[in-house]
Design a protein around this motif. Structure first.
Motif, PDB file in Angstrom:
ATOM      1  N   VAL B  21      85.567   2.619 -16.435  1.00 52.54           N
ATOM      2  CA  VAL B  21      86.138   1.905 -17.017  1.00 52.54           C
ATOM      3  C   VAL B  21      85.787   1.668 -18.286  1.00 52.54           C
ATOM      4  O   VAL B  21      84.644   1.958 -19.025  1.00 52.54           O
ATOM      5  CB  VAL B  21      86.126   0.513 -16.086  1.00 52.54           C
ATOM      6  CG1 VAL B  21      86.555   0.391 -14.862  1.00 52.54           C
ATOM      7  CG2 VAL B  21      85.095  -0.242 -16.638  1.00 52.54           C
ATOM      8  N   SER B  22      86.473   1.544 -19.039  1.00 53.27           N
ATOM      9  CA  SER B  22      86.210   1.953 -20.396  1.00 53.27           C
ATOM     10  C   SER B  22      87.485   0.525 -21.425  1.00 53.27           C
ATOM     11  O   SER B  22      88.643   0.198 -21.119  1.00 53.27           O
ATOM     12  CB  SER B  22      87.163   3.248 -21.412  1.00 53.27           C
ATOM     13  OG  SER B  22      87.032   2.782 -22.482  1.00 53.27           O
ATOM     14  N   TYR B  23      86.724  -0.868 -21.427  1.00 53.99           N
ATOM     15  CA  TYR B  23      87.909  -1.862 -21.912  1.00 53.99           C
ATOM     16  C   TYR B  23      87.873  -1.857 -23.474  1.00 53.99           C
ATOM     17  O   TYR B  23      86.858  -1.520 -24.519  1.00 53.99           O
ATOM     18  CB  TYR B  23      86.894  -2.554 -21.645  1.00 53.99           C
ATOM     19  CG  TYR B  23      87.736  -2.970 -20.104  1.00 53.99           C
ATOM     20  CD1 TYR B  23      88.625  -2.343 -19.194  1.00 53.99           C
ATOM     21  CD2 TYR B  23      87.041  -4.165 -19.233  1.00 53.99           C
ATOM     22  CE1 TYR B  23      88.539  -3.091 -17.873  1.00 53.99           C
ATOM     23  CE2 TYR B  23      86.778  -4.340 -17.754  1.00 53.99           C
ATOM     24  CZ  TYR B  23      88.146  -3.296 -17.455  1.00 53.99           C
ATOM     25  OH  TYR B  23      89.072  -3.608 -16.222  1.00 53.99           O
ATOM     26  N   THR B  24      88.816  -1.755 -23.956  1.00 52.61           N
ATOM     27  CA  THR B  24      88.713  -2.275 -25.712  1.00 52.61           C
ATOM     28  C   THR B  24      88.257  -4.159 -26.198  1.00 52.61           C
ATOM     29  O   THR B  24      88.134  -4.684 -25.350  1.00 52.61           O
ATOM     30  CB  THR B  24      89.949  -1.915 -25.872  1.00 52.61           C
ATOM     31  OG1 THR B  24      90.903  -3.446 -25.724  1.00 52.61           O
ATOM     32  CG2 THR B  24      90.736  -1.250 -25.663  1.00 52.61           C
ATOM     33  N   LYS B  25      87.849  -3.851 -27.800  1.00 60.87           N
ATOM     34  CA  LYS B  25      87.204  -5.473 -27.355  1.00 60.87           C
ATOM     35  C   LYS B  25      87.797  -6.211 -27.769  1.00 60.87           C
ATOM     36  O   LYS B  25      89.613  -6.516 -27.616  1.00 60.87           O
ATOM     37  CB  LYS B  25      87.573  -5.217 -29.198  1.00 60.87           C
ATOM     38  CG  LYS B  25      86.662  -6.475 -30.403  1.00 60.87           C
ATOM     39  CD  LYS B  25      86.703  -5.643 -31.163  1.00 60.87           C
ATOM     40  CE  LYS B  25      86.058  -7.292 -32.498  1.00 60.87           C
ATOM     41  NZ  LYS B  25      86.380  -6.786 -33.758  1.00 60.87           N
ATOM     42  N   GLY B  26      87.764  -7.570 -27.413  1.00 64.49           N
ATOM     43  CA  GLY B  26      88.621  -9.064 -26.704  1.00 64.49           C
ATOM     44  C   GLY B  26      88.977  -8.466 -25.280  1.00 64.49           C
ATOM     45  O   GLY B  26      89.822  -9.847 -24.672  1.00 64.49           O
ATOM     46  N   ARG B  27      88.802  -8.100 -24.631  1.00 65.04           N
ATOM     47  CA  ARG B  27      89.169  -7.282 -23.008  1.00 65.04           C
ATOM     48  C   ARG B  27      88.244  -8.250 -22.518  1.00 65.04           C
ATOM     49  O   ARG B  27      86.690  -8.597 -22.648  1.00 65.04           O
ATOM     50  CB  ARG B  27      89.822  -6.024 -22.748  1.00 65.04           C
ATOM     51  CG  ARG B  27      90.919  -6.107 -22.575  1.00 65.04           C
ATOM     52  CD  ARG B  27      91.298  -5.170 -21.886  1.00 65.04           C
ATOM     53  NE  ARG B  27      91.397  -5.207 -20.859  1.00 65.04           N
ATOM     54  CZ  ARG B  27      91.579  -4.327 -19.300  1.00 65.04           C
ATOM     55  NH1 ARG B  27      92.219  -3.167 -19.460  1.00 65.04           N
ATOM     56  NH2 ARG B  27      91.489  -5.219 -18.444  1.00 65.04           N
ATOM     57  N   ASP B  28      88.560  -9.032 -21.047  1.00 69.20           N
ATOM     58  CA  ASP B  28      87.946  -9.474 -20.177  1.00 69.20           C
ATOM     59  C   ASP B  28      87.482  -8.603 -18.652  1.00 69.20           C
ATOM     60  O   ASP B  28      88.620  -7.961 -18.072  1.00 69.20           O
ATOM     61  CB  ASP B  28      88.338 -10.730 -19.594  1.00 69.20           C
ATOM     62  CG  ASP B  28      88.262 -12.248 -20.689  1.00 69.20           C
ATOM     63  OD1 ASP B  28      88.008 -11.169 -21.291  1.00 69.20           O
ATOM     64  OD2 ASP B  28      88.899 -13.331 -19.800  1.00 69.20           O
ATOM     65  N   PHE B  29      86.102  -7.995 -18.198  1.00 69.53           N
ATOM     66  CA  PHE B  29      85.781  -7.808 -17.949  1.00 69.53           C
ATOM     67  C   PHE B  29      86.256  -8.712 -16.318  1.00 69.53           C
ATOM     68  O   PHE B  29      86.802  -7.738 -15.273  1.00 69.53           O
ATOM     69  CB  PHE B  29      84.653  -7.496 -17.421  1.00 69.53           C
ATOM     70  CG  PHE B  29      83.966  -6.342 -17.871  1.00 69.53           C
ATOM     71  CD1 PHE B  29      83.751  -5.097 -17.861  1.00 69.53           C
ATOM     72  CD2 PHE B  29      83.376  -6.268 -19.190  1.00 69.53           C
ATOM     73  CE1 PHE B  29      83.363  -3.942 -18.917  1.00 69.53           C
ATOM     74  CE2 PHE B  29      82.856  -4.997 -19.716  1.00 69.53           C
ATOM     75  CZ  PHE B  29      82.784  -4.211 -19.606  1.00 69.53           C
ATOM     76  N   PHE B  30      86.152  -9.870 -16.058  1.00 68.61           N
ATOM     77  CA  PHE B  30      86.692 -10.699 -15.162  1.00 68.61           C
ATOM     78  C   PHE B  30      86.365 -12.041 -16.122  1.00 68.61           C
ATOM     79  O   PHE B  30      86.156 -12.327 -17.515  1.00 68.61           O
ATOM     80  CB  PHE B  30      86.041 -10.661 -14.297  1.00 68.61           C
ATOM     81  CG  PHE B  30      84.446 -11.200 -14.047  1.00 68.61           C
ATOM     82  CD1 PHE B  30      83.371 -12.435 -14.347  1.00 68.61           C
ATOM     83  CD2 PHE B  30      83.138 -10.086 -14.150  1.00 68.61           C
ATOM     84  CE1 PHE B  30      82.725 -12.522 -14.371  1.00 68.61           C
ATOM     85  CE2 PHE B  30      82.405 -10.366 -14.386  1.00 68.61           C
ATOM     86  CZ  PHE B  30      81.857 -11.381 -14.376  1.00 68.61           C
ATOM     87  N   HIS B  31      87.461 -12.843 -15.643  1.00 68.84           N
ATOM     88  CA  HIS B  31      88.029 -13.997 -15.694  1.00 68.84           C
ATOM     89  C   HIS B  31      87.287 -15.646 -15.221  1.00 68.84           C
ATOM     90  O   HIS B  31      86.535 -14.963 -14.101  1.00 68.84           O
ATOM     91  CB  HIS B  31      89.054 -14.499 -16.299  1.00 68.84           C
ATOM     92  CG  HIS B  31      89.311 -15.176 -17.302  1.00 68.84           C
ATOM     93  ND1 HIS B  31      89.433 -14.489 -18.515  1.00 68.84           N
ATOM     94  CD2 HIS B  31      89.794 -16.115 -17.460  1.00 68.84           C
ATOM     95  CE1 HIS B  31      90.369 -15.442 -19.256  1.00 68.84           C
ATOM     96  NE2 HIS B  31      90.427 -16.325 -18.643  1.00 68.84           N
ATOM     97  N   GLN B  32      87.097 -16.228 -15.710  1.00 67.21           N
ATOM     98  CA  GLN B  32      85.803 -18.459 -15.642  1.00 67.21           C
ATOM     99  C   GLN B  32      87.250 -17.878 -14.193  1.00 67.21           C
ATOM    100  O   GLN B  32      88.352 -18.019 -15.180  1.00 67.21           O
ATOM    101  CB  GLN B  32      85.644 -18.402 -16.373  1.00 67.21           C
ATOM    102  CG  GLN B  32      85.109 -19.930 -15.631  1.00 67.21           C
ATOM    103  CD  GLN B  32      84.719 -20.389 -17.022  1.00 67.21           C
ATOM    104  OE1 GLN B  32      84.797 -20.310 -17.798  1.00 67.21           O
ATOM    105  NE2 GLN B  32      84.503 -22.113 -16.647  1.00 67.21           N
TER     106      GLN B  32
END
Lengths: 188, 188
Positions: B21-32
């Motif tokens: 996977v490749s995520y941009t700045k500001g994105r969440d891998f997972f969320h509380q």
DNA sequence: CTCATCCATAAACCTAGGTTAATGCCAGAC
DNA sequence: GTCTGGCATTAACCTAGGTTTATGGATGAG
């Protein structure tokens, strides 16, 4: 966790390199600055693990009540001096054995190894929770959480030690209590 | 630790159940609050793990810079929702696979299992150190220690995030810096 | 270029907790 | 019984950090 303790106790008890020790209130299992790579399996008593800072202040890392396992991981894994002391708050009984021996037992006993792994996972989760509390909770919230989750322990330690565990002074803890008592009196 | 990362990467890469996977700045891998039992093996980027409290304040549990492994242990071991979020501070690349798959790999590969155990030990020691710092150090001491040990990281995060990691407000952090700058100016 | 946004700093004020010192209480030593 | 030492509480004062608000600089979008 309880399974782990019961099993560890049972297995360790069979060893002849295991010592049975009994320490009086006030004595140290080991001392900050000393290297002690033993594993302690407590069967009875109450222990505090404490840091003393450069300016002589004591802070409490954790309590072990009744049954539990502890030791200096810095000494066990890295051969370094312990960063904290382990002091009896009540008369304590424990089994003790060198970490190397315990490691060897784990190699021979996959069940023990698995449970030890689980134990370290559990310990890690506990430390993570404490990190969360230090980060996210006020002293007052931490106090209430502690009372909620450690009602029995709270009755067996002094307010000084409770404060040293929460990261505040005994005076601040006393203030929190009276503040709360006033609120309760008002609402009653 | 580096050995572990290299080995894990190498072994996981061979799996077909592993996603890149490749995520941009500001994105969440997972969320509380969400349950996410995946393991993330980051190969590039910068991530913060954060708690948001009931009154909406954010506190930072830890940073993972460049290469590292993370995930929600509460979700992985207990199937519970994650107590924190993982957010990209820079563009991130990672391998990801379900924890169950990783566990299965460990059963087949004792070397991986051993290294994973070591990794958890290492993680435990890190958390213990942070507990020590929260207990024993003032905000100012914590700041200096952080700058000492994380010079590179310090240059890649905002002062806001550094403060949220130390457990203080950005304003307090700014004050600490100016206070120190004055002392240095005097002694120079 | 301009505008909007985010970040760092600063000032003014407030609050929680630290520090010091005094008091009262209780338990153990003798 | 008395004396002693440790614990809990309270008060007075001090300090570090939180809160609010304002300002200036940097950055990115248009």
């Amino acid at each position: 966790m309880d399974d782990f303790l019961a099993y560890v106790c049972h297995q360790v008890w069979k060893l002849n390199s295991c010592r049975k020790v009994s320490y009086t209130k006030g004595r140290d299992f080991f001392h900050q600055g000393e290297t002690c790579s033993d594993v302690f399996i407590m069967t009875e008593g109450l222990v505090k693990l404490t840091y003393v800072t450069h300016d002589g202040k004591e802070w409490i890392k954790s309590f072990i009540m009744d049954k539990g396992v502890f030791g200096s991981r810095a000494s066990q894994s890295l051969g370094q001096p312990s960063t904290f002391s382990a002091t009896c708050l009540e008369e304590c009984r424990a089994l003790t054995l060198p970490y190397k021996t315990f490691e060897a037992m784990c190699v021979d006993d996959p069940k023990l190894a698995g449970m030890t792994f689980q134990f370290f996972q559990w310990l890690g989760l506990k430390k993570e929770l404490r990190e969360h509390d230090f980060l996210c909770l006020s002293a007052e919230e931490q106090y209430w959480k502690f009372m909620d989750e450690n009602a029995v322990l709270a009755g067996r330690i002094t307010q000084i030690d409770m404060a040293r565990y929460l990261g505040i002074t005994p005076i601040a803890l006393s203030r929190i209590k009276t503040r709360q008592a006033k609120i309760e009196a008002k609402s009653a």
